[in-house]
Design a protein around this motif. Structure first.
Motif, PDB file in Angstrom:
ATOM      1  N   PHE A 185      -3.528  71.976 -19.626  1.00  0.00           N
ATOM      2  CA  PHE A 185      -3.730  71.632 -21.028  1.00  0.00           C
ATOM      3  C   PHE A 185      -4.044  70.145 -21.107  1.00  0.00           C
ATOM      4  O   PHE A 185      -3.778  69.379 -20.178  1.00  0.00           O
ATOM      5  N   LEU A 186      -4.629  69.732 -22.220  1.00  0.00           N
ATOM      6  CA  LEU A 186      -5.032  68.345 -22.405  1.00  0.00           C
ATOM      7  C   LEU A 186      -3.813  67.460 -22.634  1.00  0.00           C
ATOM      8  O   LEU A 186      -2.826  67.874 -23.256  1.00  0.00           O
ATOM      9  N   THR A 187      -3.877  66.218 -22.156  1.00  0.00           N
ATOM     10  CA  THR A 187      -2.753  65.302 -22.336  1.00  0.00           C
ATOM     11  C   THR A 187      -2.505  64.998 -23.811  1.00  0.00           C
ATOM     12  O   THR A 187      -1.381  64.644 -24.185  1.00  0.00           O
ATOM     13  N   SER A 188      -3.536  65.141 -24.653  1.00  0.00           N
ATOM     14  CA  SER A 188      -3.355  64.895 -26.086  1.00  0.00           C
ATOM     15  C   SER A 188      -2.343  65.869 -26.695  1.00  0.00           C
ATOM     16  O   SER A 188      -1.741  65.573 -27.738  1.00  0.00           O
ATOM     17  N   ALA A 189      -2.121  67.023 -26.056  1.00  0.00           N
ATOM     18  CA  ALA A 189      -1.160  67.996 -26.570  1.00  0.00           C
ATOM     19  C   ALA A 189       0.263  67.462 -26.511  1.00  0.00           C
ATOM     20  O   ALA A 189       1.133  67.907 -27.278  1.00  0.00           O
ATOM     21  N   LEU A 190       0.535  66.507 -25.637  1.00  0.00           N
ATOM     22  CA  LEU A 190       1.882  65.964 -25.515  1.00  0.00           C
ATOM     23  C   LEU A 190       2.312  65.226 -26.776  1.00  0.00           C
ATOM     24  O   LEU A 190       3.499  65.154 -27.087  1.00  0.00           O
ATOM     25  N   ASP A 191       1.340  64.634 -27.491  1.00  0.00           N
ATOM     26  CA  ASP A 191       1.651  63.902 -28.720  1.00  0.00           C
ATOM     27  C   ASP A 191       1.490  64.761 -29.967  1.00  0.00           C
ATOM     28  O   ASP A 191       1.679  64.272 -31.075  1.00  0.00           O
ATOM     29  N   ASP A 192       1.146  66.012 -29.788  1.00  0.00           N
ATOM     30  CA  ASP A 192       0.932  66.913 -30.916  1.00  0.00           C
ATOM     31  C   ASP A 192       2.279  67.497 -31.350  1.00  0.00           C
ATOM     32  O   ASP A 192       3.044  67.990 -30.516  1.00  0.00           O
ATOM     33  N   PRO A 193       2.599  67.470 -32.650  1.00  0.00           N
ATOM     34  CA  PRO A 193       3.890  68.011 -33.103  1.00  0.00           C
ATOM     35  C   PRO A 193       3.982  69.531 -33.050  1.00  0.00           C
ATOM     36  O   PRO A 193       5.056  70.089 -33.277  1.00  0.00           O
ATOM     37  N   THR A 194       2.875  70.209 -32.742  1.00  0.00           N
ATOM     38  CA  THR A 194       2.901  71.667 -32.661  1.00  0.00           C
ATOM     39  C   THR A 194       3.870  72.117 -31.569  1.00  0.00           C
ATOM     40  O   THR A 194       3.875  71.568 -30.473  1.00  0.00           O
ATOM     41  N   GLY A 195       4.689  73.105 -31.871  1.00  0.00           N
ATOM     42  CA  GLY A 195       5.697  73.577 -30.937  1.00  0.00           C
ATOM     43  C   GLY A 195       5.118  74.164 -29.667  1.00  0.00           C
ATOM     44  O   GLY A 195       4.003  74.690 -29.660  1.00  0.00           O
ATOM     45  N   ILE A 196       5.887  74.106 -28.594  1.00  0.00           N
ATOM     46  CA  ILE A 196       5.399  74.558 -27.293  1.00  0.00           C
ATOM     47  C   ILE A 196       5.208  76.072 -27.256  1.00  0.00           C
ATOM     48  O   ILE A 196       4.447  76.592 -26.436  1.00  0.00           O
ATOM     49  N   ARG A 197       5.853  76.806 -28.134  1.00  0.00           N
ATOM     50  CA  ARG A 197       5.705  78.255 -28.142  1.00  0.00           C
ATOM     51  C   ARG A 197       4.709  78.728 -29.197  1.00  0.00           C
ATOM     52  O   ARG A 197       4.570  79.942 -29.421  1.00  0.00           O
ATOM     53  N   GLU A 198       4.003  77.793 -29.820  1.00  0.00           N
ATOM     54  CA  GLU A 198       2.994  78.161 -30.805  1.00  0.00           C
ATOM     55  C   GLU A 198       1.709  78.612 -30.113  1.00  0.00           C
ATOM     56  O   GLU A 198       1.229  77.946 -29.179  1.00  0.00           O
ATOM     57  N   PRO A 199       1.102  79.707 -30.536  1.00  0.00           N
ATOM     58  CA  PRO A 199      -0.148  80.174 -29.921  1.00  0.00           C
ATOM     59  C   PRO A 199      -1.342  79.351 -30.402  1.00  0.00           C
ATOM     60  O   PRO A 199      -1.256  78.623 -31.391  1.00  0.00           O
ATOM     61  N   ALA A 200      -2.446  79.467 -29.684  1.00  0.00           N
ATOM     62  CA  ALA A 200      -3.709  78.849 -30.113  1.00  0.00           C
ATOM     63  C   ALA A 200      -4.309  79.721 -31.204  1.00  0.00           C
ATOM     64  O   ALA A 200      -4.646  80.878 -30.962  1.00  0.00           O
ATOM     65  N   ILE A 201      -4.428  79.188 -32.421  1.00  0.00           N
ATOM     66  CA  ILE A 201      -4.903  79.955 -33.567  1.00  0.00           C
ATOM     67  C   ILE A 201      -6.180  79.324 -34.099  1.00  0.00           C
ATOM     68  O   ILE A 201      -6.219  78.128 -34.404  1.00  0.00           O
ATOM     69  N   PHE A 202      -7.229  80.123 -34.207  1.00  0.00           N
ATOM     70  CA  PHE A 202      -8.480  79.652 -34.798  1.00  0.00           C
ATOM     71  C   PHE A 202      -8.247  79.294 -36.269  1.00  0.00           C
ATOM     72  O   PHE A 202      -7.681  80.080 -37.026  1.00  0.00           O
ATOM     73  N   SER A 203      -8.691  78.089 -36.654  1.00  0.00           N
ATOM     74  CA  SER A 203      -8.549  77.653 -38.048  1.00  0.00           C
ATOM     75  C   SER A 203      -9.456  76.453 -38.266  1.00  0.00           C
ATOM     76  O   SER A 203     -10.156  75.977 -37.348  1.00  0.00           O
ATOM     77  N   SER A 204      -9.424  75.919 -39.484  1.00  0.00           N
ATOM     78  CA  SER A 204     -10.234  74.745 -39.815  1.00  0.00           C
ATOM     79  C   SER A 204      -9.810  73.520 -39.021  1.00  0.00           C
ATOM     80  O   SER A 204     -10.540  72.527 -38.971  1.00  0.00           O
ATOM     81  N   ARG A 205      -8.648  73.570 -38.394  1.00  0.00           N
ATOM     82  CA  ARG A 205      -8.172  72.445 -37.588  1.00  0.00           C
ATOM     83  C   ARG A 205      -9.149  72.095 -36.482  1.00  0.00           C
ATOM     84  O   ARG A 205      -9.249  70.933 -36.077  1.00  0.00           O
ATOM     85  N   TRP A 206      -9.867  73.089 -35.995  1.00  0.00           N
ATOM     86  CA  TRP A 206     -10.734  72.891 -34.833  1.00  0.00           C
ATOM     87  C   TRP A 206     -12.212  72.825 -35.214  1.00  0.00           C
ATOM     88  O   TRP A 206     -13.071  72.819 -34.334  1.00  0.00           O
ATOM     89  N   ILE A 207     -12.489  72.785 -36.514  1.00  0.00           N
ATOM     90  CA  ILE A 207     -13.859  72.612 -36.978  1.00  0.00           C
ATOM     91  C   ILE A 207     -14.110  71.128 -37.181  1.00  0.00           C
ATOM     92  O   ILE A 207     -13.393  70.456 -37.926  1.00  0.00           O
ATOM     93  N   GLU A 208     -15.125  70.578 -36.513  1.00  0.00           N
ATOM     94  CA  GLU A 208     -15.396  69.139 -36.569  1.00  0.00           C
ATOM     95  C   GLU A 208     -16.819  68.878 -37.041  1.00  0.00           C
ATOM     96  O   GLU A 208     -17.713  69.719 -36.890  1.00  0.00           O
ATOM     97  N   ASP A 209     -17.005  67.694 -37.589  1.00  0.00           N
ATOM     98  CA  ASP A 209     -18.343  67.236 -37.962  1.00  0.00           C
ATOM     99  C   ASP A 209     -19.143  66.996 -36.685  1.00  0.00           C
ATOM    100  O   ASP A 209     -18.737  66.202 -35.827  1.00  0.00           O
ATOM    101  N   GLY A 210     -20.253  67.682 -36.543  1.00  0.00           N
ATOM    102  CA  GLY A 210     -21.064  67.562 -35.333  1.00  0.00           C
ATOM    103  C   GLY A 210     -22.290  66.681 -35.490  1.00  0.00           C
ATOM    104  O   GLY A 210     -23.214  66.755 -34.672  1.00  0.00           O
ATOM    105  N   SER A 211     -22.321  65.847 -36.524  1.00  0.00           N
ATOM    106  CA  SER A 211     -23.468  64.953 -36.722  1.00  0.00           C
ATOM    107  C   SER A 211     -23.584  63.973 -35.552  1.00  0.00           C
ATOM    108  O   SER A 211     -22.570  63.526 -35.000  1.00  0.00           O
TER     109      SER A 211
END
Length: 216
Positions: free
Chosen positions: A114-140
């Motif tokens: 997993f990415l090192t950025s996940a270590l600073d993420d408050p999401t719990g370690i037992r939380e699944p990867a869920i598709f949502s607007s969280r992962w939609i980014e501006d691609g300009s």
């Protein structure tokens, strides 16, 4: 009524930071992902839920750009010539599916990377990867697509050649974007309906070419 490339799913609103209790059975634990809730249900607390259903889904992005621009220029000074091409695409959204999969600390429980950025993420370690607007980014982006510098050799130096030119050319030399993945110009091999999805895609390569063209 929406174009191909439209993203449809839950709207991410944050991560639970404390226990929230409503009634007897409903509980949002710290570290759980929260999504906008449009229903009147026991699992919806203050318009948020940890288990979004299809009734909560909405349009959360569009992979189609609003507009694109390009500019080409050429300068000639004596036997030297310089040309460049700049491209820009604006307004499209990209699903950073690579981040969705590898930003989940829960991968550690399955002996997966997993990415090192996940270590600073408050999401719990037992939380699944869920598709949502969280992962939609501006691609300009704006890309310096090509720069070519050439030198035309005087005919007197090579009498047998009608036109001799030496050049060096660089492709994809500079990319300016706020997209957090490798390259917002994402392409998938799953067809038109999956456009704008970046999952383990290699970025466009940066290449340098040295060449000689001869005319007889």
């Amino acid at each position: 009524g929406h174009p191909l490339g439209t993203f449809f799913g839950p709207e991410f609103v944050g991560v639970a930071s404390q226990y929230v209790i409503a009634g007897v059975d409903t509980l949002q634990s710290p570290g759980e992902q929260l999504f906008a809730c449009a229903r009147s249900a026991a699992d919806c607390i203050d318009g948020r839920t940890t288990s979004p259903s299809a009734d909560d889904y909405d349009v959360i992005g569009d992979a189609n750009p609003d507009f694109s621009l390009s500019g080409r220029g050429q300068l000639v000074a004596g036997n030297l010539d310089l040309s460049f091409l700049v491209r820009g695409v604006f307004g499209q959204d990209v699903l950073n599916n690579t981040a969705l999969v590898y930003s989940t600390k829960g991968n550690a429980l399955q002996d997966k990377n997993f990415l090192t950025s996940a270590l600073d993420d408050p999401t719990g370690i037992r939380e699944p990867a869920i598709f949502s607007s969280r992962w939609i980014e501006d691609g300009s982006y704006v890309r310096l697509q090509n720069v070519t510098l050439g030198y035309t050799v005087p005919a007197s130096l090579i009498p047998q050649a009608r036109n001799t030119r030496i050049y060096v050319s660089g492709d994809n030399l500079l990319l300016m974007t706020d997209y957090t993945g490798y390259d917002p110009e994402a392409h998938t091999s799953a067809g038109l309906a999956s456009r704008g999805i970046d999952y383990l895609n290699y970025p466009n390569p940066r290449t340098i070419t040295l060449g000689v063209s001869l005319g007889f």
